[in-house]
Design a protein around this motif. Sequence first.
Motif, PDB file in Angstrom:
ATOM      1  N   ASP A   1      -3.430 -21.664  -5.194  1.00 34.98           N
ATOM      2  CA  ASP A   1      -4.164 -22.056  -3.993  1.00 34.98           C
ATOM      3  C   ASP A   1      -4.542 -20.854  -3.136  1.00 34.98           C
ATOM      4  O   ASP A   1      -5.536 -20.899  -2.395  1.00 34.98           O
ATOM      5  CB  ASP A   1      -3.343 -23.043  -3.153  1.00 34.98           C
ATOM      6  N   ALA A   2      -3.769 -19.775  -3.244  1.00 27.45           N
ATOM      7  CA  ALA A   2      -4.041 -18.573  -2.450  1.00 27.45           C
ATOM      8  C   ALA A   2      -5.156 -17.737  -3.069  1.00 27.45           C
ATOM      9  O   ALA A   2      -5.673 -16.811  -2.429  1.00 27.45           O
ATOM     10  CB  ALA A   2      -2.775 -17.732  -2.304  1.00 27.45           C
ATOM     11  N   GLY A   3      -5.517 -18.030  -4.314  1.00 28.26           N
ATOM     12  CA  GLY A   3      -6.590 -17.293  -4.964  1.00 28.26           C
ATOM     13  C   GLY A   3      -6.192 -15.857  -5.274  1.00 28.26           C
ATOM     14  O   GLY A   3      -5.013 -15.509  -5.383  1.00 28.26           O
ATOM     15  N   TRP A   4      -7.222 -15.018  -5.394  1.00 25.41           N
ATOM     16  CA  TRP A   4      -7.000 -13.599  -5.683  1.00 25.41           C
ATOM     17  C   TRP A   4      -6.534 -12.889  -4.415  1.00 25.41           C
ATOM     18  O   TRP A   4      -7.175 -12.982  -3.378  1.00 25.41           O
ATOM     19  CB  TRP A   4      -8.275 -12.955  -6.197  1.00 25.41           C
ATOM     20  N   ARG A   5      -5.421 -12.155  -4.525  1.00 23.36           N
ATOM     21  CA  ARG A   5      -4.823 -11.486  -3.373  1.00 23.36           C
ATOM     22  C   ARG A   5      -4.902  -9.974  -3.565  1.00 23.36           C
ATOM     23  O   ARG A   5      -4.683  -9.476  -4.676  1.00 23.36           O
ATOM     24  CB  ARG A   5      -3.358 -11.904  -3.209  1.00 23.36           C
ATOM     25  N   PRO A   6      -5.189  -9.210  -2.530  1.00 22.90           N
ATOM     26  CA  PRO A   6      -5.227  -7.751  -2.679  1.00 22.90           C
ATOM     27  C   PRO A   6      -3.842  -7.170  -2.930  1.00 22.90           C
ATOM     28  O   PRO A   6      -2.839  -7.650  -2.384  1.00 22.90           O
ATOM     29  CB  PRO A   6      -5.797  -7.280  -1.337  1.00 22.90           C
ATOM     30  N   VAL A   7      -3.791  -6.150  -3.763  1.00 24.88           N
ATOM     31  CA  VAL A   7      -2.562  -5.406  -4.040  1.00 24.88           C
ATOM     32  C   VAL A   7      -2.734  -4.009  -3.466  1.00 24.88           C
ATOM     33  O   VAL A   7      -3.703  -3.318  -3.795  1.00 24.88           O
ATOM     34  CB  VAL A   7      -2.286  -5.318  -5.552  1.00 24.88           C
ATOM     35  N   PRO A   8      -1.819  -3.559  -2.598  1.00 22.08           N
ATOM     36  CA  PRO A   8      -1.991  -2.237  -1.989  1.00 22.08           C
ATOM     37  C   PRO A   8      -1.725  -1.097  -2.968  1.00 22.08           C
ATOM     38  O   PRO A   8      -0.877  -1.196  -3.858  1.00 22.08           O
ATOM     39  CB  PRO A   8      -0.961  -2.244  -0.861  1.00 22.08           C
ATOM     40  N   PHE A   9      -2.453  -0.013  -2.811  1.00 26.20           N
ATOM     41  CA  PHE A   9      -2.216   1.227  -3.545  1.00 26.20           C
ATOM     42  C   PHE A   9      -2.870   2.338  -2.739  1.00 26.20           C
ATOM     43  O   PHE A   9      -3.678   2.080  -1.848  1.00 26.20           O
ATOM     44  CB  PHE A   9      -2.807   1.168  -4.966  1.00 26.20           C
ATOM     45  N   GLU A  10      -2.513   3.563  -3.056  1.00 23.33           N
ATOM     46  CA  GLU A  10      -3.073   4.713  -2.347  1.00 23.33           C
ATOM     47  C   GLU A  10      -3.728   5.662  -3.340  1.00 23.33           C
ATOM     48  O   GLU A  10      -3.171   5.948  -4.402  1.00 23.33           O
ATOM     49  CB  GLU A  10      -1.984   5.455  -1.571  1.00 23.33           C
ATOM     50  N   GLY A  11      -4.921   6.137  -2.973  1.00 20.69           N
ATOM     51  CA  GLY A  11      -5.600   7.122  -3.802  1.00 20.69           C
ATOM     52  C   GLY A  11      -6.647   6.483  -4.693  1.00 20.69           C
ATOM     53  O   GLY A  11      -6.956   5.292  -4.606  1.00 20.69           O
ATOM     54  N   SER A  12      -7.213   7.313  -5.602  1.00 19.67           N
ATOM     55  CA  SER A  12      -8.273   6.856  -6.491  1.00 19.67           C
ATOM     56  C   SER A  12      -8.166   7.610  -7.814  1.00 19.67           C
ATOM     57  O   SER A  12      -7.292   8.464  -7.992  1.00 19.67           O
ATOM     58  CB  SER A  12      -9.644   7.084  -5.834  1.00 19.67           C
ATOM     59  N   TRP A  13      -9.068   7.268  -8.735  1.00 23.38           N
ATOM     60  CA  TRP A  13      -9.081   7.947 -10.035  1.00 23.38           C
ATOM     61  C   TRP A  13      -9.264   9.445  -9.823  1.00 23.38           C
ATOM     62  O   TRP A  13      -8.501  10.263 -10.342  1.00 23.38           O
ATOM     63  CB  TRP A  13     -10.204   7.339 -10.864  1.00 23.38           C
ATOM     64  N   PHE A  14     -10.298   9.837  -9.078  1.00 23.40           N
ATOM     65  CA  PHE A  14     -10.509  11.243  -8.723  1.00 23.40           C
ATOM     66  C   PHE A  14     -10.091  11.412  -7.267  1.00 23.40           C
ATOM     67  O   PHE A  14     -10.560  10.666  -6.411  1.00 23.40           O
ATOM     68  CB  PHE A  14     -11.991  11.615  -8.854  1.00 23.40           C
TER      69      PHE A  14
END
Length: 366
Positions: A299-312
């Motif tokens: 029911d909550a659907g897709w939820r964001p997952v925290p992370f820091e940074g990027s591929w580059f």
Amino acid sequence: MAPHPPPEFDPHPGYSAELPKTPRPIVLVGAGGIVRDAHLPAYAKAGFEVASITDLVPERARALAERYGIHAVHESVADAVRSAPADAVYDVALPPEAHVEVLEQLPDGAAVLLQKPLGNHLAEGIRTREVCRRKGLVAAVNTQLRFAPYVVAARELIAAGTIGELYDLEVRVSVRTPWEMFPYVLDLDRLEINMHSVHYLDLVRSFLGDPTGVHAVTVRHPEKSHANSRSDIALSYGERPIRVVVSTNHDHHYGPRHEESFVKWEGTRGAIRAQLGLLLDYPRGGEDSLELVTDDRLDAGWRPVPFEGSWFPDAFIGSMAVVQRFLEGSIPSLPTGVEDVFRTMAVVEAAYTDAARGGEPPAYDQ
């Protein structure tokens, strides 16, 4: 005897985002765009010391040395080796056809991080592997997507059983890739799989292990002179009921509305989707994201997952860190070693071989 759990539940300890306890100095061989845009920003962010840099174009090396406070610029690989600290890690950021010549000049037993791919053709990878074996090099390959922050976070969730056992792993890229920014690749007889999809094939192997079969189509654009730029690659895993597909289209130049760049893991209890923003509107890049949905909270659907940074540049920290962690003994083996990544190149070669066969002709006349 109890069956072994699927490999995604038991990731290598080197895939965590930890840094080495005792960082070693880095000797950079190459001062091209990837060094400027990823290696050096990553090492500065991690606090890794770059002891020296060398390049065939000395002015390019000197410019980066001035920008990043690198004290020594050398005119040749031989000079860099003569002046290198005894515990240096050689970061060889050069095309694969230069690997063997550089590796032959390194001290026996040296630690080295090579750029992917190991070769434009499998035979080049075999030669590179032979030199590494003969000289006893601690040799790894910069398969940095394994260490992208959203991949690290996804790997932890999957290993914890958050989405259950994987039954579907999909990579989809539909963007306009400006190959003209990399003139070197425009004359290659092979382009897309060994220069781009290799990232995804390697990523799949880091989760699921070696595929038992490879099925592929890869084609060029009818109005462009460079080699293949669009591919579909499906991997088989024996009797395991999992669909694995890598689909790329680098010729989609119709605006951002329908661009795509993602990795999606679906499991028996949920799914994870990572958007690879770097490839959207490259080189400026779009937004990265990581989302999770689980059966117990549909029911909550897709939820964001925290992370820091990027591929580059952050993933490049992980590629160097895992080598140094192995050297200091804080992890038991080197997951990105040449011996492992050679197996990724075998998958790449199998994809080209299968694509050349043209598939199974239907029995139209029966």
